[in-house]
Design a protein around this motif. Structure first.
Motif, PDB file in Angstrom:
ATOM      1  N   PRO A  11     -28.072  78.161   2.245  1.00  9.83           N
ATOM      2  CA  PRO A  11     -26.943  78.079   1.321  1.00  9.83           C
ATOM      3  C   PRO A  11     -27.416  78.154  -0.128  1.00  9.83           C
ATOM      4  CG  PRO A  11     -27.464  75.902   2.181  1.00  9.83           C
ATOM      5  CD  PRO A  11     -28.354  76.875   2.905  1.00  9.83           C
ATOM      6  N   VAL A  12     -26.826  79.060  -0.874  1.00  4.10           N
ATOM      7  CA  VAL A  12     -27.197  79.264  -2.282  1.00  4.10           C
ATOM      8  C   VAL A  12     -25.930  79.151  -3.133  1.00  4.10           C
ATOM      9  CG1 VAL A  12     -28.200  80.845  -3.962  1.00  4.10           C
ATOM     10  CG2 VAL A  12     -29.099  80.778  -1.622  1.00  4.10           C
ATOM     11  N   THR A  13     -26.000  78.361  -4.187  1.00 10.63           N
ATOM     12  CA  THR A  13     -24.862  78.175  -5.088  1.00 10.63           C
ATOM     13  C   THR A  13     -25.148  78.816  -6.433  1.00 10.63           C
ATOM     14  OG1 THR A  13     -24.221  76.089  -4.039  1.00 10.63           O
ATOM     15  CG2 THR A  13     -23.366  76.501  -6.250  1.00 10.63           C
ATOM     16  N   VAL A  14     -24.220  79.646  -6.897  1.00 16.01           N
ATOM     17  CA  VAL A  14     -24.336  80.289  -8.204  1.00 16.01           C
ATOM     18  C   VAL A  14     -23.215  79.746  -9.098  1.00 16.01           C
ATOM     19  CG1 VAL A  14     -24.198  82.454  -9.484  1.00 16.01           C
ATOM     20  CG2 VAL A  14     -25.432  82.364  -7.304  1.00 16.01           C
ATOM     21  N   THR A  15     -23.596  79.291 -10.284  1.00 18.54           N
ATOM     22  CA  THR A  15     -22.649  78.716 -11.237  1.00 18.54           C
ATOM     23  C   THR A  15     -22.749  79.461 -12.557  1.00 18.54           C
ATOM     24  OG1 THR A  15     -22.936  76.530 -10.234  1.00 18.54           O
ATOM     25  CG2 THR A  15     -21.904  76.608 -12.415  1.00 18.54           C
ATOM     26  N   ILE A  65     -24.825  80.355 -19.407  1.00 14.55           N
ATOM     27  CA  ILE A  65     -25.985  80.117 -18.554  1.00 14.55           C
ATOM     28  C   ILE A  65     -25.541  80.302 -17.108  1.00 14.55           C
ATOM     29  CG2 ILE A  65     -25.638  77.619 -18.357  1.00 14.55           C
ATOM     30  CD1 ILE A  65     -29.050  79.220 -18.812  1.00 14.55           C
ATOM     31  N   ILE A  66     -26.318  81.096 -16.358  1.00 15.49           N
ATOM     32  CA  ILE A  66     -26.032  81.334 -14.944  1.00 15.49           C
ATOM     33  C   ILE A  66     -27.121  80.643 -14.133  1.00 15.49           C
ATOM     34  CG2 ILE A  66     -25.713  83.071 -13.145  1.00 15.49           C
ATOM     35  CD1 ILE A  66     -24.951  85.044 -15.366  1.00 15.49           C
ATOM     36  N   THR A  67     -26.704  79.754 -13.252  1.00 15.19           N
ATOM     37  CA  THR A  67     -27.637  78.960 -12.458  1.00 15.19           C
ATOM     38  C   THR A  67     -27.518  79.332 -10.989  1.00 15.19           C
ATOM     39  OG1 THR A  67     -27.329  77.128 -13.998  1.00 15.19           O
ATOM     40  CG2 THR A  67     -28.399  76.627 -11.911  1.00 15.19           C
ATOM     41  N   MET A  68     -28.657  79.558 -10.349  1.00 15.16           N
ATOM     42  CA  MET A  68     -28.700  79.763  -8.908  1.00 15.16           C
ATOM     43  C   MET A  68     -29.583  78.675  -8.308  1.00 15.16           C
ATOM     44  SD  MET A  68     -30.273  82.926  -6.649  1.00 15.16           S
ATOM     45  CE  MET A  68     -31.970  82.475  -7.023  1.00 15.16           C
TER      46      MET A  68
END
Length: 210
Positions: free
Chosen positions: A146-150, A55-58
């Protein structure tokens, strides 16, 4: 005649049907207990049962009005985005449009939610490099965001394999957040932040089809 004085307690009349019924209920209760033990889930911390493999979360700040979009490209060139939610093993599970569509229905009424998040799942293994880009679709605030991708591997237990935070520029800008390489078994073998434009490749492909 001694019965008239009730000097001794008398035993109940024997009822074979009641005895059989009682024993049957005992057997049923025991079998139910055994089945419950067999089917009850065992505690396994970190275990995730999911059809997805990754799973890729933004996500970006809560209640933020700007609209961010995630673009994910697999090694075969398939791209999942808001106009093509399924591409190969890639599936865009949530398209968050900032303040425009962040609500849930509660008792028939719309309730605003503060979370800003887009989700892409990967439901199979294709060996090679994956690219995750962030597109600043609408910049109402006219400020960097600010954007975080996990990137999280789900099976056999959930674990984070990559996480990056970037600051987007003005509206219409595209930035690479993460590039990662996967082998045929679904193991992540490397990550990088080298820039790669997904949108440019998409526009070139569209131009050839015109």
């Amino acid at each position: 005649m001694i019965d008239d004085f009730d000097l001794h307690g008398r035993e109940e009349a024997f009822d074979p049907f009641s005895v059989v019924l009682f024993k049957a209920l005992q057997v049923i209760a025991f079998l139910f207990f055994v089945v419950f033990i067999i089917i009850s889930p065992k505690a396994n911390e970190g275990k995730v049962d999911s059809k997805a493999e990754f799973i890729i979360t933004m996500d970006w700040p809560d209640n933020h009005p700007d609209d961010m979009d995630i673009f994910v490209q697999d090694p075969l060139g398939n791209i999942a985005w808001y106009r093509r939610r399924e591409a190969g093993f890639l599936v865009l599970d949530r398209d968050d449009r900032g303040g425009l569509n962040d609500f849930v229905m509660v008792n028939g009424r719309k309730q605003q939610t503060k979370v800003r998040e887009e989700l892409v799942s990967i439901r199979g293994f294709v060996a090679g490099e994956y690219t995750v880009n962030v597109y600043h679709f609408t910049a109402l605030t006219k400020q960097p965001v600010p954007v975080t991708v996990t990137v999280q591997k789900l099976n056999p237990v959930a674990k984070i394999v990559a996480r990056e935070t970037i600051e987007t520029a003005d509206g219409g800008s595209e930035q690479t957040a993460i590039r990662f390489t996967m082998d045929a078994r679904g193991e992540v073998t490397g990550t990088s932040r080298e820039a790669k434009s997904i949108l440019r490749g998409m526009h070139n492909a569209w131009s050839k089809n015109l």
